[in-house]
Write an enzyme that holds these catalytic residues in place. Structure first.
Site, PDB file in Angstrom:
ATOM      1  N   ARG A  42     -33.988  64.746  93.666  1.00  0.00           N
ATOM      2  CA  ARG A  42     -32.963  65.206  92.487  1.00  0.00           C
ATOM      3  C   ARG A  42     -33.590  66.284  92.040  1.00  0.00           C
ATOM      4  O   ARG A  42     -34.731  66.670  91.643  1.00  0.00           O
ATOM      5  CB  ARG A  42     -33.090  64.212  91.379  1.00  0.00           C
ATOM      6  CG  ARG A  42     -32.310  62.869  92.204  1.00  0.00           C
ATOM      7  CD  ARG A  42     -32.137  61.714  90.938  1.00  0.00           C
ATOM      8  NE  ARG A  42     -30.994  62.424  90.163  1.00  0.00           N
ATOM      9  CZ  ARG A  42     -30.397  61.679  89.040  1.00  0.00           C
ATOM     10  NH1 ARG A  42     -31.200  60.911  88.443  1.00  0.00           N
ATOM     11  NH2 ARG A  42     -29.524  62.238  88.318  1.00  0.00           N
ATOM     12  N   GLY A  85     -33.891  58.296  85.163  1.00  0.00           N
ATOM     13  CA  GLY A  85     -34.196  58.631  83.914  1.00  0.00           C
ATOM     14  C   GLY A  85     -35.515  59.598  84.095  1.00  0.00           C
ATOM     15  O   GLY A  85     -36.371  59.227  84.706  1.00  0.00           O
ATOM     16  N   ASP A 124     -33.262  66.465  80.381  1.00  0.00           N
ATOM     17  CA  ASP A 124     -33.695  66.315  81.771  1.00  0.00           C
ATOM     18  C   ASP A 124     -34.565  67.713  82.054  1.00  0.00           C
ATOM     19  O   ASP A 124     -35.457  67.564  82.875  1.00  0.00           O
ATOM     20  CB  ASP A 124     -32.608  66.268  82.503  1.00  0.00           C
ATOM     21  CG  ASP A 124     -31.961  64.882  82.822  1.00  0.00           C
ATOM     22  OD1 ASP A 124     -31.164  64.522  81.893  1.00  0.00           O
ATOM     23  OD2 ASP A 124     -32.451  63.962  83.593  1.00  0.00           O
ATOM     24  N   LYS A 177     -40.919  67.897  79.883  1.00  0.00           N
ATOM     25  CA  LYS A 177     -39.403  68.094  80.287  1.00  0.00           C
ATOM     26  C   LYS A 177     -39.000  69.466  80.173  1.00  0.00           C
ATOM     27  O   LYS A 177     -37.926  70.007  80.312  1.00  0.00           O
ATOM     28  CB  LYS A 177     -38.529  67.362  79.368  1.00  0.00           C
ATOM     29  CG  LYS A 177     -38.979  65.842  79.282  1.00  0.00           C
ATOM     30  CD  LYS A 177     -38.008  64.958  80.237  1.00  0.00           C
ATOM     31  CE  LYS A 177     -38.075  63.552  80.246  1.00  0.00           C
ATOM     32  NZ  LYS A 177     -37.794  62.696  79.015  1.00  0.00           N
ATOM     33  N   ASN A 203     -28.880  68.042  80.111  1.00  0.00           N
ATOM     34  CA  ASN A 203     -28.779  66.625  79.894  1.00  0.00           C
ATOM     35  C   ASN A 203     -27.555  65.800  80.626  1.00  0.00           C
ATOM     36  O   ASN A 203     -26.921  66.801  81.046  1.00  0.00           O
ATOM     37  CB  ASN A 203     -29.087  66.181  78.296  1.00  0.00           C
ATOM     38  CG  ASN A 203     -29.419  64.761  78.261  1.00  0.00           C
ATOM     39  OD1 ASN A 203     -30.335  64.026  78.870  1.00  0.00           O
ATOM     40  ND2 ASN A 203     -28.459  63.959  77.350  1.00  0.00           N
ATOM     41  N   LYS A 204     -27.476  64.844  80.468  1.00  0.00           N
ATOM     42  CA  LYS A 204     -26.523  63.999  81.327  1.00  0.00           C
ATOM     43  C   LYS A 204     -25.259  64.721  80.693  1.00  0.00           C
ATOM     44  O   LYS A 204     -24.764  65.118  79.685  1.00  0.00           O
ATOM     45  CB  LYS A 204     -26.490  62.483  80.758  1.00  0.00           C
ATOM     46  CG  LYS A 204     -25.416  61.698  81.298  1.00  0.00           C
ATOM     47  CD  LYS A 204     -25.460  61.823  82.974  1.00  0.00           C
ATOM     48  CE  LYS A 204     -26.790  61.445  83.551  1.00  0.00           C
ATOM     49  NZ  LYS A 204     -27.004  61.682  85.143  1.00  0.00           N
ATOM     50  N   GLY A 228     -38.146  60.626  82.549  1.00  0.00           N
ATOM     51  CA  GLY A 228     -39.630  60.232  82.586  1.00  0.00           C
ATOM     52  C   GLY A 228     -39.907  59.149  83.570  1.00  0.00           C
ATOM     53  O   GLY A 228     -40.981  59.237  84.234  1.00  0.00           O
ATOM     54  N   CYS A 233     -25.620  58.527  77.493  1.00  0.00           N
ATOM     55  CA  CYS A 233     -26.786  58.124  78.380  1.00  0.00           C
ATOM     56  C   CYS A 233     -27.758  57.017  78.248  1.00  0.00           C
ATOM     57  O   CYS A 233     -27.506  56.136  77.140  1.00  0.00           O
ATOM     58  CB  CYS A 233     -27.437  59.305  79.094  1.00  0.00           C
ATOM     59  SG  CYS A 233     -27.667  58.959  80.893  1.00  0.00           S
TER      60      CYS A 233
END
Ligand SMILES: O=P(O)(O)OC[C@H]1O[C@H](OP(=O)(O)O)[C@H](O)[C@@H]1O
Length: 320
Positions: free
Chosen positions: A59, A17, A194, A230, A204-205, A19, A125
């Site tokens: 990541r 995640g 993200d 973000k 995002n996912k 955050g 997600c």
């Protein structure tokens, strides 16, 4: 927790995640600064730089990670002494964690205003920020139904349905490919992010982009819940967000993959939803249309066009 241990837990997604990754990274940096055995300021700076790079390499996509690391490392260049530098890292890290948690609370308040009594919400997600909005709307007494996706291959949807169930929210759990077939029942899509680029595209996912496309077709609004950290400053320079490609073994067991000579298993972890499929981005500073992403980068992340021009000059010099 030790720095390398945190890095490993982020890499394997035990900590996940956008955050949570950011908060874990700054806490690891502060812990590392406390124990780093450096004889002088220069050694401390270079040890911290190495630690920051270890975390940044875990990541590549969630921009909350470099933004958080930048926030903690920035005062190092101005520090005049080793104790001052150590202290600055600790203070910045604590401030980041506090403001991050506060941001999620603010987003919950603001996001909940955009969720109406009787809504059927689709989420994808497991986003702390998106869930906070849904949970707050429920807490305020709004009657909600939520559809939550499975989120192959890492099944983050299991975390989401657990949280929704704990809150007592009526929830349907669907496989990712069922989204279009149920979209006509959905009145609002709420997801996290993200990374958000200067032109308002939302990273995002994986699967978010096709959800947004289906929502657009059905004229269902898409709300993105995202803290200001973000937003990706370097996209002002035209830099693209790197999309993480994770191990094929997350998608297909190796013993099966091994028997397939002509098949390559691909596992991109994120996708990009263009701004035109996003109706609103809820940040802790307020809700904005995606077209105003640049104002967040300029006003709240403290990066302005002069910084970028300086950065461009430096980049060119380094290439020469
Ligand atoms: O910061 P919060 O809102 O929690 O999450 C934001 C996003 O981070 C997650 O990535 P992953 O599961 O770590 O790959 C998901 O893509 C989620 O939507």
């Amino acid at each position: 927790m030790l720095l390398n241990e945190t890095a490993e837990r982020i890499r394997t997604m035990e900590i996940r995640g956008a955050g949570r990754i950011a908060r874990a990274a700054v806490e690891a940096l502060a812990g590392y600064a406390d124990t780093l055995d450096a004889t002088d300021l220069a050694a401390f700076r270079s040890g911290m730089q190495e630690a920051a790079e270890t975390l940044l390499a875990t990541r590549p996509t969630a921009v909350s990670l470099p933004n958080a690391v930048h926030a903690v490392m920035a005062p190092l260049s101005a520090a005049d002494s080793l104790p001052e530098a150590r202290d600055a890292v600790r203070r910045r890290a604590d401030a980041f964690v506090t403001s991050s948690l506060h941001a999620v609370e603010r987003i919950a308040d603001i996001g909940a205003r955009h969720i109406s009594d009787g809504d059927t919400v689709l989420t994808h997600c497991n986003s702390e920020a998106a869930l906070a909005c849904i949970l707050e709307a429920h807490r305020q007494g709004k009657d909600l139904t939520v559809y939550a996706t499975e989120v192959r291959p890492r099944n983050q949807g299991h975390l989401t349905i657990r949280a929704l169930d704990d809150a007592g929210i009526r929830t349907s759990f669907i496989i990712d490919s069922a989204v279009r077939s149920i979209m006509n029942r959905i009145t609002l899509v709420v997801v996290g992010a993200d990374a958000i680029t200067v032109n308002g595209a939302v990273v995002n996912k994986i699967g978010t982009a096709q959800i947004a496309l289906a929502a657009h077709e059905a004229r269902t609004n898409v709300v993105v819940a995202a803290e200001t950290y973000k937003f990706a400053p370097r996209t002002v320079l035209g830099e693209l967000i790197e999309i993480e490609e994770r191990s094929p073994a997350e998608v297909l067991p190796e013993e099966i993959a091994r028997t397939l000579k002509h098949v390559t298993v691909r596992n991109p972890a994120f996708d990009v939803t263009p701004a035109e499929y996003v109706d609103l981005i809820v940040t802790e500073k307020g809700a904005i249309p995606p077209e105003l992403a640049y104002t967040i980068i300029r006003e709240y992340l403290g990066w302005n066009i002069e910084d970028f021009q300086r950065q461009l000059v430096l980049d060119h010099r380094n290439q020469d």
